[in-house]
Design an enzyme around this catalytic site. Structure first.
Site, PDB file in Angstrom:
ATOM      1  N   ASP A  14       1.855   7.056   0.332  1.00 20.69           N
ATOM      2  CA  ASP A  14       0.798   6.216  -0.240  1.00 20.69           C
ATOM      3  C   ASP A  14       0.979   6.005  -1.744  1.00 20.69           C
ATOM      4  OD1 ASP A  14      -1.638   4.918   0.835  1.00 20.69           O
ATOM      5  OD2 ASP A  14      -2.611   6.024  -0.792  1.00 20.69           O
ATOM      6  N   GLU A  48      -5.760  -8.027   4.894  1.00 20.00           N
ATOM      7  CA  GLU A  48      -5.964  -7.396   6.200  1.00 20.00           C
ATOM      8  C   GLU A  48      -6.941  -6.234   6.057  1.00 20.00           C
ATOM      9  OE1 GLU A  48      -3.677  -4.902   9.707  1.00 20.00           O
ATOM     10  OE2 GLU A  48      -3.256  -4.544   7.617  1.00 20.00           O
ATOM     11  N   ASN A  81       0.818  -1.216   0.000  1.00 17.67           N
ATOM     12  CA  ASN A  81       0.000   0.000   0.000  1.00 17.67           C
ATOM     13  C   ASN A  81       0.849   1.263   0.000  1.00 17.67           C
ATOM     14  OD1 ASN A  81      -2.431   1.752   0.655  1.00 17.67           O
ATOM     15  ND2 ASN A  81      -1.273   2.008   2.564  1.00 17.67           N
ATOM     16  N   ARG A  86      -0.294 -12.571   2.647  1.00 23.63           N
ATOM     17  CA  ARG A  86      -1.158 -11.747   3.493  1.00 23.63           C
ATOM     18  C   ARG A  86      -1.013 -10.333   2.940  1.00 23.63           C
ATOM     19  NH1 ARG A  86       0.045  -7.596   7.427  1.00 23.63           N
ATOM     20  NH2 ARG A  86      -1.688  -7.349   8.861  1.00 23.63           N
ATOM     21  N   ARG A  96      -8.390   5.477   1.590  1.00 27.42           N
ATOM     22  CA  ARG A  96      -7.680   4.736   0.541  1.00 27.42           C
ATOM     23  C   ARG A  96      -6.701   5.583  -0.267  1.00 27.42           C
ATOM     24  NH1 ARG A  96     -13.157   1.472  -0.919  1.00 27.42           N
ATOM     25  NH2 ARG A  96     -12.842  -0.322   0.436  1.00 27.42           N
ATOM     26  N   ASP A 133      -1.073  -6.756   3.471  1.00 23.05           N
ATOM     27  CA  ASP A 133      -1.087  -5.770   4.544  1.00 23.05           C
ATOM     28  C   ASP A 133      -1.884  -4.526   4.140  1.00 23.05           C
ATOM     29  OD1 ASP A 133       0.173  -4.585   7.072  1.00 23.05           O
ATOM     30  OD2 ASP A 133       0.860  -3.154   5.562  1.00 23.05           O
ATOM     31  N   HIS A 186      -6.756   0.035   3.059  1.00 23.32           N
ATOM     32  CA  HIS A 186      -6.290   1.337   2.576  1.00 23.32           C
ATOM     33  C   HIS A 186      -6.019   1.338   1.076  1.00 23.32           C
ATOM     34  CE1 HIS A 186      -6.225   2.660   6.696  1.00 23.32           C
ATOM     35  NE2 HIS A 186      -5.705   1.491   6.998  1.00 23.32           N
TER      36      HIS A 186
END
Ligand SMILES: *[C@@H]1O[C@H](CO)[C@@H](O)[C@H](O)[C@H]1NC(C)=O
Length: 352
Positions: free
Chosen positions: A182, A248, A115, A210, A173, A212, A216
């Site tokens: 970001d 997540e 992310n 996974r 987001r 993360d 977001h």
């Protein structure tokens, strides 16, 4: 009931929802911050002999070195590049771990931090675990490479540039999570860099990811990246096997972003489960530790509000006894899904 069970069986065959563990191996252990050499030994001498299915590892890619406070766990969630060197080990050790664990039937699941990059205040220099130069102020990460064009600064509409309001979906987001730079995941270039990193891991032999901070990222952006993933390494997995995906999404209710928005991409880790278990441990809402006995299986049903000895727990035992090998967990998940009205693909159980 028959229809629901059939759907579950079909669902389990669908690549990204399948954990890719060997038959009868239903538990994945999270070895947070362990070294690759230690995990390789643990696979051989403990996890494989005791029937574990896999290990979730800490992020394997280069991160910023933080010294104030001294080397906290969360520095590993501040990427500098996709080179495979961290305090858990270098690329040679990573490859050795994946090979040795796979060879004894224990698969490796990578914590994928895609992310964002490091925090905006991480500075400039080569204080990163592989020694790569970066500049957080100018958003320059030449070891990827990313430049300021590859971040969401233009898209974020909050005053500070950070997420200020969790009821504003776009902010959650498109803005910075606690100052983390970001990434602009709608850009084809950025998607390709991330997919390249994940595909390198797939080629080495990992079994899944996974994801993360999935909350977001826009679900469609996550999907666009997942669509670029290669099938798993056929040295250990059947041809055509897709990486297992679990995202997540911290959804404890009360916010517009929900875990269910991500079901199309793969599984979602269920944070409400931990909250429910906490209720039992604290004896809130009339719950008791005794309801977790005699075995974990009835414990899960009790947590969902059903006590052992009722028709529902009987049905569960019956389904478990009828199920083929490995079907016990599927039966529990199905029942838990019915009881909690969640989608069964949202229910992920590890460490049982
Ligand atoms: C990786 O780490 C091992 C163990 O510390 C070391 O022997 C090896 O030289 C390292 N390999 C590379 C390429 O840095």
């Amino acid at each position: 009931m028959g229809i629901y069970f059939l759907l579950l069986v079909v669902g389990l065959c669908w690549g990204q929802y399948n954990p890719n563990t060997l038959p009868k191996r239903t538990s994945i252990v999270h070895l947070f911050e362990w070294r690759w050499q230690d995990i390789a030994q643990e696979c051989e001498r403990y996890l494989a002999p005791n029937g574990f299915g896999g290990v979730q590892i800490s992020p394997p890619n280069e991160n910023v070195i933080i010294t104030d406070p001294q080397r906290p766990w969360w520095e590993r969630y501040q990427p500098v590049s996709y080179k495979l060197c961290t305090r858990s080990g270098n690329e040679t050790e990573f490859r050795d771990m994946v090979t040795r664990c796979n060879n004894v039937g224990v698969h490796i699941y990578v914590d994928a931090v895609i992310n964002h990059m490091c925090g905006a205040n991480a500075g400039a220099g080569d204080h990163a675990t592989c020694g790569s130069y970066f500049n957080s102020k100018t958003e320059d990460f030449p070891a990827v490479p990313y430049s300021s064009w590859d971040f969401n600064d233009q898209k974020c509409k909050s005053r500070s540039g950070n997420i200020e309001n969790y009821h504003d979906i776009s902010q959650v987001r498109d803005c910075r999570l606690a100052s983390l730079l970001d990434l602009a995941l709608e850009k084809e270039y950025v998607r390709s860099r991330i997919a390249g990193y994940l595909n390198q891991l797939v080629a080495i032999g990992v079994a899944g990811f996974r994801i993360d901070a999935a909350k977001h990222m826009w679900p469609a952006d996550v999907k666009a990246i997942l669509d670029k993933l290669e099938d798993l390494n056929t040295q250990w997995f059947p041809a055509g096997t897709k990486p297992f995906i679990y995202q997540e999404v911290i959804d404890l209710g009360g916010e517009p972003i929900t875990g269910s928005q991500y079901f199309g991409n793969g599984r979602v880790t269920e944070f409400k489960y931990g909250a429910k278990l906490g209720t039992v441990l604290r004896k809130w809402d009339g719950e008791k530790m005794a309801y977790l006995k005699p075995v974990a299986m009835t414990g899960f049903v009790n947590i969902a509000g059903v006590k052992s000895g009722t028709w529902l727990s009987s049905v569960m035992w019956w389904m478990a006894s009828l199920s083929p090998t490995g079907g016990t967990m599927a039966a529990i998940k199905w029942l838990l899904a019915v009881v909690t009205k969640a989608s069964s693909s949202s229910i992920m159980m590890t460490g049982l």
